[in-house]
Design a protein around this motif. Structure first.
Motif, PDB file in Angstrom:
ATOM      1  N   GLY A 139       0.798  -1.219   0.000  1.00 50.73           N
ATOM      2  CA  GLY A 139       0.000   0.000   0.000  1.00 50.73           C
ATOM      3  C   GLY A 139       0.829   1.266   0.000  1.00 50.73           C
ATOM      4  N   GLU A 140       2.141   1.150   0.112  1.00 52.28           N
ATOM      5  CA  GLU A 140       2.987   2.346   0.087  1.00 52.28           C
ATOM      6  C   GLU A 140       3.009   2.933  -1.319  1.00 52.28           C
ATOM      7  N   ILE A 141       2.885   4.260  -1.398  1.00 49.71           N
ATOM      8  CA  ILE A 141       2.963   4.968  -2.671  1.00 49.71           C
ATOM      9  C   ILE A 141       4.346   5.588  -2.782  1.00 49.71           C
ATOM     10  N   LEU A 142       5.015   5.317  -3.910  1.00 50.44           N
ATOM     11  CA  LEU A 142       6.362   5.849  -4.119  1.00 50.44           C
ATOM     12  C   LEU A 142       6.368   6.744  -5.351  1.00 50.44           C
ATOM     13  N   GLN A 143       7.053   7.861  -5.239  1.00 46.60           N
ATOM     14  CA  GLN A 143       7.178   8.755  -6.379  1.00 46.60           C
ATOM     15  C   GLN A 143       8.224   8.208  -7.327  1.00 46.60           C
ATOM     16  N   GLY A 144       7.899   8.199  -8.614  1.00 44.45           N
ATOM     17  CA  GLY A 144       8.848   7.793  -9.641  1.00 44.45           C
ATOM     18  C   GLY A 144       9.504   9.032 -10.216  1.00 44.45           C
ATOM     19  N   ARG A 145       9.039   9.465 -11.377  1.00 49.30           N
ATOM     20  CA  ARG A 145       9.555  10.710 -11.958  1.00 49.30           C
ATOM     21  C   ARG A 145       9.267  11.865 -11.010  1.00 49.30           C
ATOM     22  N   SER A 146      10.190  12.814 -11.012  1.00 49.61           N
ATOM     23  CA  SER A 146      10.092  13.881 -10.013  1.00 49.61           C
ATOM     24  C   SER A 146       8.916  14.820 -10.244  1.00 49.61           C
ATOM     25  N   ARG A 147       8.393  14.877 -11.466  1.00 47.25           N
ATOM     26  CA  ARG A 147       7.270  15.770 -11.751  1.00 47.25           C
ATOM     27  C   ARG A 147       6.256  15.071 -12.634  1.00 47.25           C
ATOM     28  N   ALA A 148       4.999  15.132 -12.221  1.00 38.49           N
ATOM     29  CA  ALA A 148       3.936  14.485 -12.989  1.00 38.49           C
ATOM     30  C   ALA A 148       3.584  15.261 -14.254  1.00 38.49           C
ATOM     31  N   ASP A 149       4.057  16.523 -14.366  1.00 42.82           N
ATOM     32  CA  ASP A 149       3.746  17.304 -15.565  1.00 42.82           C
ATOM     33  C   ASP A 149       4.851  17.224 -16.616  1.00 42.82           C
ATOM     34  N   ARG A 150       5.804  16.317 -16.413  1.00 46.20           N
ATOM     35  CA  ARG A 150       6.772  15.992 -17.467  1.00 46.20           C
ATOM     36  C   ARG A 150       6.510  14.555 -17.907  1.00 46.20           C
ATOM     37  N   PRO A 151       6.659  14.270 -19.203  1.00 44.44           N
ATOM     38  CA  PRO A 151       6.280  12.950 -19.683  1.00 44.44           C
ATOM     39  C   PRO A 151       7.082  11.827 -19.033  1.00 44.44           C
ATOM     40  N   GLY A 152       6.386  10.721 -18.789  1.00 40.22           N
ATOM     41  CA  GLY A 152       7.047   9.511 -18.351  1.00 40.22           C
ATOM     42  C   GLY A 152       7.424   8.690 -19.568  1.00 40.22           C
ATOM     43  N   ALA A 153       7.763   7.432 -19.330  1.00 39.07           N
ATOM     44  CA  ALA A 153       8.049   6.489 -20.413  1.00 39.07           C
ATOM     45  C   ALA A 153       7.320   5.199 -20.039  1.00 39.07           C
ATOM     46  N   HIS A 154       6.046   5.152 -20.348  1.00 31.60           N
ATOM     47  CA  HIS A 154       5.249   4.012 -19.889  1.00 31.60           C
ATOM     48  C   HIS A 154       4.206   3.532 -20.884  1.00 31.60           C
ATOM     49  N   VAL A 155       3.812   4.363 -21.847  1.00 35.63           N
ATOM     50  CA  VAL A 155       2.870   3.959 -22.899  1.00 35.63           C
ATOM     51  C   VAL A 155       3.452   4.428 -24.233  1.00 35.63           C
ATOM     52  N   GLY A 156       3.801   3.492 -25.088  1.00 32.28           N
ATOM     53  CA  GLY A 156       4.447   3.841 -26.353  1.00 32.28           C
ATOM     54  C   GLY A 156       3.683   4.874 -27.158  1.00 32.28           C
ATOM     55  N   ASN A 157       4.350   5.978 -27.479  1.00 31.84           N
ATOM     56  CA  ASN A 157       3.797   7.072 -28.281  1.00 31.84           C
ATOM     57  C   ASN A 157       2.548   7.716 -27.669  1.00 31.84           C
ATOM     58  N   GLN A 158       2.334   7.497 -26.365  1.00 34.18           N
ATOM     59  CA  GLN A 158       1.153   8.057 -25.694  1.00 34.18           C
ATOM     60  C   GLN A 158       1.527   8.641 -24.332  1.00 34.18           C
ATOM     61  N   ASN A 159       2.725   9.192 -24.214  1.00 38.50           N
ATOM     62  CA  ASN A 159       3.194   9.640 -22.904  1.00 38.50           C
ATOM     63  C   ASN A 159       2.902  11.102 -22.583  1.00 38.50           C
ATOM     64  N   ALA A 160       2.731  11.937 -23.574  1.00 36.58           N
ATOM     65  CA  ALA A 160       2.505  13.358 -23.312  1.00 36.58           C
ATOM     66  C   ALA A 160       1.201  13.556 -22.542  1.00 36.58           C
ATOM     67  N   GLY A 161       1.279  14.238 -21.417  1.00 36.17           N
ATOM     68  CA  GLY A 161       0.098  14.510 -20.614  1.00 36.17           C
ATOM     69  C   GLY A 161      -0.502  13.284 -19.955  1.00 36.17           C
ATOM     70  N   ASN A 162       0.259  12.199 -19.890  1.00 33.80           N
ATOM     71  CA  ASN A 162      -0.257  10.916 -19.407  1.00 33.80           C
ATOM     72  C   ASN A 162       0.503  10.502 -18.146  1.00 33.80           C
ATOM     73  N   VAL A 163      -0.139  10.549 -17.004  1.00 32.61           N
ATOM     74  CA  VAL A 163       0.496  10.191 -15.732  1.00 32.61           C
ATOM     75  C   VAL A 163       0.494   8.671 -15.592  1.00 32.61           C
ATOM     76  N   GLY A 164       1.682   8.109 -15.418  1.00 31.59           N
ATOM     77  CA  GLY A 164       1.835   6.665 -15.302  1.00 31.59           C
ATOM     78  C   GLY A 164       1.838   6.206 -13.850  1.00 31.59           C
ATOM     79  N   ILE A 165       0.917   5.317 -13.508  1.00 30.92           N
ATOM     80  CA  ILE A 165       0.804   4.768 -12.155  1.00 30.92           C
ATOM     81  C   ILE A 165       0.913   3.252 -12.275  1.00 30.92           C
ATOM     82  N   SER A 166       1.921   2.675 -11.630  1.00 35.97           N
ATOM     83  CA  SER A 166       2.139   1.240 -11.765  1.00 35.97           C
ATOM     84  C   SER A 166       1.994   0.519 -10.431  1.00 35.97           C
ATOM     85  N   LEU A 167       1.303  -0.608 -10.457  1.00 33.71           N
ATOM     86  CA  LEU A 167       1.154  -1.465  -9.286  1.00 33.71           C
ATOM     87  C   LEU A 167       2.234  -2.542  -9.348  1.00 33.71           C
ATOM     88  N   ILE A 168       2.984  -2.715  -8.279  1.00 36.63           N
ATOM     89  CA  ILE A 168       3.983  -3.774  -8.250  1.00 36.63           C
ATOM     90  C   ILE A 168       3.264  -5.115  -8.228  1.00 36.63           C
TER      91      ILE A 168
END
Length: 198
Positions: free
Chosen positions: A63-92
């Protein structure tokens, strides 16, 4: 969790307008959680060549939530060609067939609610999708067992309430034989009432 500070900026600022829910698949458990996160970041940066860990947030099975990328308003790398404006949340975990812990789903709903309140991302299935539901994806992520709970996650994020656990009914036969009545409690409020002795 001892993250490495990226030596470059990860993309341009884009106000989030959608979310993608993932499962890590590997690792399949929290393990030593902070070491697991460092290993994930190391793989994303040094094996895949990304600027940082791909997800904005990671939710542990505990249940612990951990921050990945330092800012949610910068693109992550989690959905191919669909990262702009897309907040990535992953469950271990790997949730193709295994059911995610309720606590992990509740905490996922909390971070989904936070993204909604912070950036105004609508809490609906158009704006909050599983990884595989975004166009152009070929993956099982976030697994059938998370996809089947997406509406629950959204409802918890909207209402701050937990949906009831599924009810499991068991059939059982019960036979009781009372062989006598004795008054074996001789004190208290039931002192004068015969007690069943089976």
């Amino acid at each position: 969790w001892g993250a490495i500070s990226p030596n470059k900026v990860c993309g341009n600022v884009v106000r989030p307008y959608r979310m993608a829910i993932h499962h890590t698949a590997v690792p399949d458990s929290d393990g030593n959680l902070y070491a697991t996160m460092r290993g994930m970041q190391n793989y994303h940066m040094n094996s895949l060549g990304w600027c940082d860990i791909g997800y904005h947030f990671v939710v542990a099975q505990s249940g612990e939530i951990l921050q990945g990328r330092s800012r949610a308003d910068r693109p992550g790398a989690h959905v191919g060609n669909q990262n702009a404006g897309n907040v990535g949340i992953s469950l271990i975990g790997n949730y193709q067939s295994r059911v995610p812990p309720q606590k992990q789903l509740e905490r996922t709903a909390e971070i989904v609610s936070w993204v909604h309140k912070t950036y105004g991302v609508p809490l609906n299935r158009t704006s909050v999708k599983g990884h595989r539901e975004h166009s152009g994806q070929s993956t099982n992520c976030p697994g059938n067992q998370v996809i089947s709970r997406m509406n629950d996650i959204l409802n918890m994020a909207k209402n701050g309430t937990t949906p009831p656990e599924p009810t499991i009914n068991y059939d059982a036969e019960l036979s009781i034989k009372i062989s006598g009545l004795e008054n074996f409690y001789t004190q208290g409020t039931s002192a004068s009432v015969p007690d069943g002795l089976g």
